[in-house]
Design a protein around this motif. Structure first.
Motif, PDB file in Angstrom:
ATOM      1  N   ILE A   1       4.674  -2.023  -2.791  1.00 48.08           N
ATOM      2  CA  ILE A   1       3.746  -2.613  -3.761  1.00 48.08           C
ATOM      3  C   ILE A   1       2.360  -1.998  -3.602  1.00 48.08           C
ATOM      4  O   ILE A   1       1.920  -1.730  -2.486  1.00 48.08           O
ATOM      5  CB  ILE A   1       3.687  -4.155  -3.596  1.00 48.08           C
ATOM      6  CG1 ILE A   1       2.765  -4.747  -4.652  1.00 48.08           C
ATOM      7  CG2 ILE A   1       3.260  -4.585  -2.218  1.00 48.08           C
ATOM      8  CD1 ILE A   1       2.976  -6.225  -4.857  1.00 48.08           C
TER       9      ILE A   1
ATOM     10  N   ASN B   1      -9.570  -4.919   1.511  1.00 47.06           N
ATOM     11  CA  ASN B   1      -8.188  -4.718   1.041  1.00 47.06           C
ATOM     12  C   ASN B   1      -7.224  -5.632   1.808  1.00 47.06           C
ATOM     13  O   ASN B   1      -6.308  -6.219   1.237  1.00 47.06           O
ATOM     14  CB  ASN B   1      -7.733  -3.264   1.244  1.00 47.06           C
ATOM     15  CG  ASN B   1      -8.512  -2.295   0.387  1.00 47.06           C
ATOM     16  OD1 ASN B   1      -8.943  -2.642  -0.710  1.00 47.06           O
ATOM     17  ND2 ASN B   1      -8.721  -1.086   0.872  1.00 47.06           N
TER      18      ASN B   1
ATOM     19  N   VAL C   1      -4.784  -8.613   0.448  1.00 46.70           N
ATOM     20  CA  VAL C   1      -3.334  -8.676   0.741  1.00 46.70           C
ATOM     21  C   VAL C   1      -2.975 -10.059   1.284  1.00 46.70           C
ATOM     22  O   VAL C   1      -1.988 -10.676   0.871  1.00 46.70           O
ATOM     23  CB  VAL C   1      -2.939  -7.580   1.771  1.00 46.70           C
ATOM     24  CG1 VAL C   1      -1.516  -7.780   2.250  1.00 46.70           C
ATOM     25  CG2 VAL C   1      -3.117  -6.195   1.182  1.00 46.70           C
TER      26      VAL C   1
ATOM     27  N   ARG D   1      -0.862   4.635  -9.974  1.00 44.46           N
ATOM     28  CA  ARG D   1      -0.111   5.209  -8.856  1.00 44.46           C
ATOM     29  C   ARG D   1       1.336   4.732  -8.894  1.00 44.46           C
ATOM     30  O   ARG D   1       2.277   5.514  -8.724  1.00 44.46           O
ATOM     31  CB  ARG D   1      -0.801   4.809  -7.549  1.00 44.46           C
ATOM     32  CG  ARG D   1      -0.085   5.242  -6.301  1.00 44.46           C
ATOM     33  CD  ARG D   1      -0.942   5.053  -5.064  1.00 44.46           C
ATOM     34  NE  ARG D   1      -1.975   6.064  -4.982  1.00 44.46           N
ATOM     35  CZ  ARG D   1      -2.353   6.680  -3.861  1.00 44.46           C
ATOM     36  NH1 ARG D   1      -1.799   6.371  -2.724  1.00 44.46           N
ATOM     37  NH2 ARG D   1      -3.288   7.593  -3.864  1.00 44.46           N
TER      38      ARG D   1
ATOM     39  N   GLY E   1       0.854  -1.193   0.000  1.00 48.49           N
ATOM     40  CA  GLY E   1       0.000   0.000   0.000  1.00 48.49           C
ATOM     41  C   GLY E   1       0.885   1.236   0.000  1.00 48.49           C
ATOM     42  O   GLY E   1       1.788   1.353   0.841  1.00 48.49           O
ATOM     43  N   THR E   2       0.669   2.127  -0.978  1.00 42.75           N
ATOM     44  CA  THR E   2       1.521   3.331  -1.054  1.00 42.75           C
ATOM     45  C   THR E   2       0.697   4.590  -0.832  1.00 42.75           C
ATOM     46  O   THR E   2       0.837   5.583  -1.539  1.00 42.75           O
ATOM     47  CB  THR E   2       2.248   3.426  -2.411  1.00 42.75           C
ATOM     48  OG1 THR E   2       1.248   3.460  -3.438  1.00 42.75           O
ATOM     49  CG2 THR E   2       3.191   2.279  -2.640  1.00 42.75           C
TER      50      THR E   2
ATOM     51  N   ASP F   1      -2.742  -0.359  -7.394  1.00 45.02           N
ATOM     52  CA  ASP F   1      -3.117   0.753  -8.274  1.00 45.02           C
ATOM     53  C   ASP F   1      -1.923   1.028  -9.219  1.00 45.02           C
ATOM     54  O   ASP F   1      -0.958   1.712  -8.860  1.00 45.02           O
ATOM     55  CB  ASP F   1      -3.439   1.973  -7.394  1.00 45.02           C
ATOM     56  CG  ASP F   1      -3.873   3.193  -8.192  1.00 45.02           C
ATOM     57  OD1 ASP F   1      -3.597   3.226  -9.406  1.00 45.02           O
ATOM     58  OD2 ASP F   1      -4.478   4.103  -7.594  1.00 45.02           O
TER      59      ASP F   1
ATOM     60  N   CYS G   1      -0.055  -1.692   4.880  1.00 49.68           N
ATOM     61  CA  CYS G   1      -0.475  -0.286   5.043  1.00 49.68           C
ATOM     62  C   CYS G   1      -1.662   0.035   4.136  1.00 49.68           C
ATOM     63  O   CYS G   1      -1.766   1.152   3.619  1.00 49.68           O
ATOM     64  CB  CYS G   1       0.681   0.649   4.697  1.00 49.68           C
ATOM     65  SG  CYS G   1       2.210   0.305   5.567  1.00 49.68           S
TER      66      CYS G   1
ATOM     67  N   TYR H   1       2.833  -8.738  -7.099  1.00 48.86           N
ATOM     68  CA  TYR H   1       3.224  -9.460  -5.887  1.00 48.86           C
ATOM     69  C   TYR H   1       4.356 -10.458  -6.162  1.00 48.86           C
ATOM     70  O   TYR H   1       5.035 -10.897  -5.245  1.00 48.86           O
ATOM     71  CB  TYR H   1       2.013 -10.161  -5.272  1.00 48.86           C
ATOM     72  CG  TYR H   1       1.252  -9.259  -4.313  1.00 48.86           C
ATOM     73  CD1 TYR H   1       1.560  -9.219  -2.957  1.00 48.86           C
ATOM     74  CD2 TYR H   1       0.239  -8.423  -4.768  1.00 48.86           C
ATOM     75  CE1 TYR H   1       0.884  -8.396  -2.079  1.00 48.86           C
ATOM     76  CE2 TYR H   1      -0.451  -7.586  -3.897  1.00 48.86           C
ATOM     77  CZ  TYR H   1      -0.124  -7.571  -2.556  1.00 48.86           C
ATOM     78  OH  TYR H   1      -0.776  -6.743  -1.682  1.00 48.86           O
TER      79      TYR H   1
ATOM     80  N   LEU I   1       1.298   8.543  12.600  1.00 47.69           N
ATOM     81  CA  LEU I   1       1.673   9.776  11.893  1.00 47.69           C
ATOM     82  C   LEU I   1       0.435  10.594  11.562  1.00 47.69           C
ATOM     83  O   LEU I   1      -0.680  10.064  11.501  1.00 47.69           O
ATOM     84  CB  LEU I   1       2.460   9.450  10.615  1.00 47.69           C
ATOM     85  CG  LEU I   1       1.803   8.607   9.500  1.00 47.69           C
ATOM     86  CD1 LEU I   1       0.799   9.373   8.697  1.00 47.69           C
ATOM     87  CD2 LEU I   1       2.874   8.049   8.590  1.00 47.69           C
TER      88      LEU I   1
ATOM     89  N   VAL J   1       0.298   6.372   4.705  1.00 39.36           N
ATOM     90  CA  VAL J   1       1.090   5.593   5.667  1.00 39.36           C
ATOM     91  C   VAL J   1       2.174   4.783   4.955  1.00 39.36           C
ATOM     92  O   VAL J   1       3.345   4.821   5.335  1.00 39.36           O
ATOM     93  CB  VAL J   1       0.158   4.671   6.502  1.00 39.36           C
ATOM     94  CG1 VAL J   1       0.959   3.679   7.328  1.00 39.36           C
ATOM     95  CG2 VAL J   1      -0.716   5.520   7.414  1.00 39.36           C
ATOM     96  N   GLY J   2       1.783   4.075   3.890  1.00 37.22           N
ATOM     97  CA  GLY J   2       2.731   3.188   3.217  1.00 37.22           C
ATOM     98  C   GLY J   2       3.880   3.928   2.565  1.00 37.22           C
ATOM     99  O   GLY J   2       5.051   3.554   2.725  1.00 37.22           O
TER     100      GLY J   2
ATOM    101  N   SER K   1      -9.701  10.971   7.026  1.00 35.06           N
ATOM    102  CA  SER K   1      -9.896   9.551   6.723  1.00 35.06           C
ATOM    103  C   SER K   1      -9.772   8.678   7.962  1.00 35.06           C
ATOM    104  O   SER K   1     -10.010   7.480   7.886  1.00 35.06           O
ATOM    105  CB  SER K   1      -8.870   9.097   5.684  1.00 35.06           C
ATOM    106  OG  SER K   1      -7.578   9.093   6.261  1.00 35.06           O
ATOM    107  N   CYS K   2      -9.397   9.273   9.121  1.00 35.51           N
ATOM    108  CA  CYS K   2      -9.155   8.419  10.293  1.00 35.51           C
ATOM    109  C   CYS K   2     -10.152   8.612  11.436  1.00 35.51           C
ATOM    110  O   CYS K   2     -10.810   7.660  11.842  1.00 35.51           O
ATOM    111  CB  CYS K   2      -7.732   8.628  10.794  1.00 35.51           C
ATOM    112  SG  CYS K   2      -6.498   7.974   9.648  1.00 35.51           S
TER     113      CYS K   2
ATOM    114  N   ARG L   1     -10.970  13.584   2.223  1.00 39.62           N
ATOM    115  CA  ARG L   1     -11.836  12.508   2.700  1.00 39.62           C
ATOM    116  C   ARG L   1     -12.517  12.929   4.007  1.00 39.62           C
ATOM    117  O   ARG L   1     -11.862  13.346   4.939  1.00 39.62           O
ATOM    118  CB  ARG L   1     -11.019  11.216   2.914  1.00 39.62           C
ATOM    119  CG  ARG L   1     -10.536  10.599   1.616  1.00 39.62           C
ATOM    120  CD  ARG L   1      -9.711   9.350   1.858  1.00 39.62           C
ATOM    121  NE  ARG L   1      -8.381   9.642   2.355  1.00 39.62           N
ATOM    122  CZ  ARG L   1      -7.450   8.713   2.604  1.00 39.62           C
ATOM    123  NH1 ARG L   1      -7.716   7.438   2.419  1.00 39.62           N
ATOM    124  NH2 ARG L   1      -6.257   9.053   3.038  1.00 39.62           N
TER     125      ARG L   1
END
Ligand code: NAD
Length: 433
Positions: free
Chosen positions: A29, A97, A101, A35, A7-8, A32, A82, A70, A151, A11-12, A260-261, A329
């Motif tokens: 990785i 998601n 993974v 991206r 996940g980028t 998307d 992430c 992958y 973070l 966080v990632g 988003s959190c 978001r």
């Protein structure tokens, strides 16, 4: 060390870039592909101060690589998950998601591996992941630890590099040792790693975000008392925050929390309480107070603007859910815009960097105009509403307010001085001031 980040997103990508910066070989990785292609050319998919330079530097040194396959991760045995865990719509987190993974890793893991879950996941999830791999690959192959991330968007790089805590929930000694080594460069001046049980680590993340959300809702509730009593929330905040047992951070009244959190994590904690047959108390009220806060401000604007709104034009400054971010978001600015748009002729919107994302999110709303300059947005406006406390909004050029039809300002973040505004001939409304 060879590390894979899955996940980028905020966080990632920050985790990957910062771990490459401390000398690790990091593969990031993401499913998307667009991206990934952008990242390979050094383009960062979102605004985060300081991140671009670190990504560029580590891309150039080849310590940081990006892939959408992958199959490219079979050489590593340390994984940080992430991926997003958004609200499913019913208050519970959507783990699709994460499950994707798990399936992908199960088919590509090569030997003994350590998984650290940075995604915010409900209680019991890491044990569920552990059981999944034990069933699929046999016991003793994969070791899963909870390593929630703290973070903040807008200061994510410095938060990661100078963490106030690193939480590690693990029952495996080797995983603990590995995490200690990976985080050693960020623990140089003082060890900030806290080892605990997997469940404690999972709950610490939800408890932290819900507590911060509660502080905001508490102050918003006090602000309403102020509005009805002549007290001023700024003065109350200073008096309240000077008690060291309370502390002076995060005590700002305003339009409420978004992003988003906080909203999804508060919802998830309520959902978990219900699953344990516990009656939600403070957390549920925190959410209710937050939900009503935007409507309260909307009604205040409506009551001042009067009933004849035909032809009215309102300028909005600030669209992102917080300053220094282009993330919209669950932004309360967008919620307020959705309430205002059907009532008035047009809305003139300005944000230093979030215009593009806001335009995508508000594509169903027709009477919006986006501006690249804040004073261009107020030309001919009947009112200005400040929704995000970007630093550039703190210093209002009152002469430029002559561009407005009315010098009427609604300050949804309480950043302007009410008495100064009054002296300058501005009709000013804050929250609890
Ligand atoms: P994000 O939505 O910005 O990014 C998630 C990324 O994961 C996306 O690029 C997506 O394409 C990718 N992804 C989805 N499924 C995938 C798969 N199967 N394999 C590989 N990549 C996949 O998310 P985020 O804001 O970085 O948040 C990630 C997690 O961290 C969430 O659980 C969130 O609650 C938590 N968190 C976020 C923050 C924050 O400030 N954003 C802070 C702390 C914790």
């Amino acid at each position: 060390m060879d590390i894979t980040i899955i996940g980028t997103g905020y966080v990632g990508l920050v985790t990957g870039a910062c771990l490459a910066e401390t000398g690790n070989n990091v593969t990031c990785i993401d499913v998307d592909s667009d991206r990934v292609n952008k990242l390979l050319s050094g383009s960062i998919p979102f605004y985060e101060p300081g991140l671009e330079a670190i990504v560029e530097r580590n891309l150039a040194s080849k310590r940081l690589v990006f892939t959408d396959s992958y199959e490219d991760i079979s050489q590593t045995n340390i994984f940080f998950i992430c991926v997003g865990t958004p609200d499913k719509g019913d208050g519970s987190p959507d783990l699709k998601n994460l499950h994707a993974v798990m399936d992908s890793l199960a088919s590509n893991i090569n030997g003994k591996s350590f998984i650290f879950t940075k995604s915010t996941v409900p209680l019991g999830t890491n044990k569920m992941i552990q059981s999944f791999f034990d069933d699929r690959l046999g016991k003793g192959i994969v070791y899963v630890s909870s390593n929630p991330e703290f973070l903040k968007e807008g200061s994510a790089v410095s938060d990661f590099q100078k963490p106030d805590r690193i939480i590690l929930g693990s029952s495996n000694e080797e995983a603990r040792k590995l995490a200690t080594d990976i985080y050693a460069p960020f623990n140089w001046s003082k060890n900030r790693t806290m080892h605990m049980s997997i469940e404690s680590a999972e709950l610490t993340k939800y408890a932290s975000n819900s507590f911060l959300a509660t502080k905001i809702s508490f102050m918003n509730e006090m602000a309403l008392v102020c509005e009805n009593s002549g007290a001023n929330i700024h003065e109350v905040r200073l008096g309240l925050g000077s008690d060291p047992r309370i502390g002076d951070s995060f005590l700002y009244a305003g339009l409420g929390y978004g992003g988003s959190c906080f909203p999804k994590d508060v919802n998830a904690l309520i959902d978990m309480q219900k699953a344990f047959n516990l009656e939600p108390g403070i957390i549920e009220r925190t959410k209710q107070v937050n939900d009503r806060q935007v409507r309260f401000f909307f009604e205040k604007i409506m009551s001042i603007l009067g009933t004849n709104l035909e032809g009215k034009r309102i300028a909005i400054w600030g669209l992102s859910f917080k300053p220094n971010s282009d993330d919209v978001r669950e932004s309360v600015a967008l919620k307020l815009i959705s309430l205002l748009a059907p009532e008035v002729n047009s809305l003139n919107l300005y944000d230093p960097i979030a215009n593009l994302h806001a335009k995508e999110s508000l594509s169903d709303t027709s009477n919006l105009k986006f501006y690249d300059e804040k004073y261009a947005a107020i030309e001919g406006a009947d009112a200005l509403v400040i929704c995000t406390e970007w630093k550039e909004f703190w210093d209002l050029d009152v002469l430029k307010l002559d561009l407005m039809h009315n010098k009427l300002v609604f300050d949804g973040r309480n950043i302007l001085d009410k008495s100064k505004m009054k002296d300058l001939g501005v009709e000013y409304y804050g929250i609890g001031t």
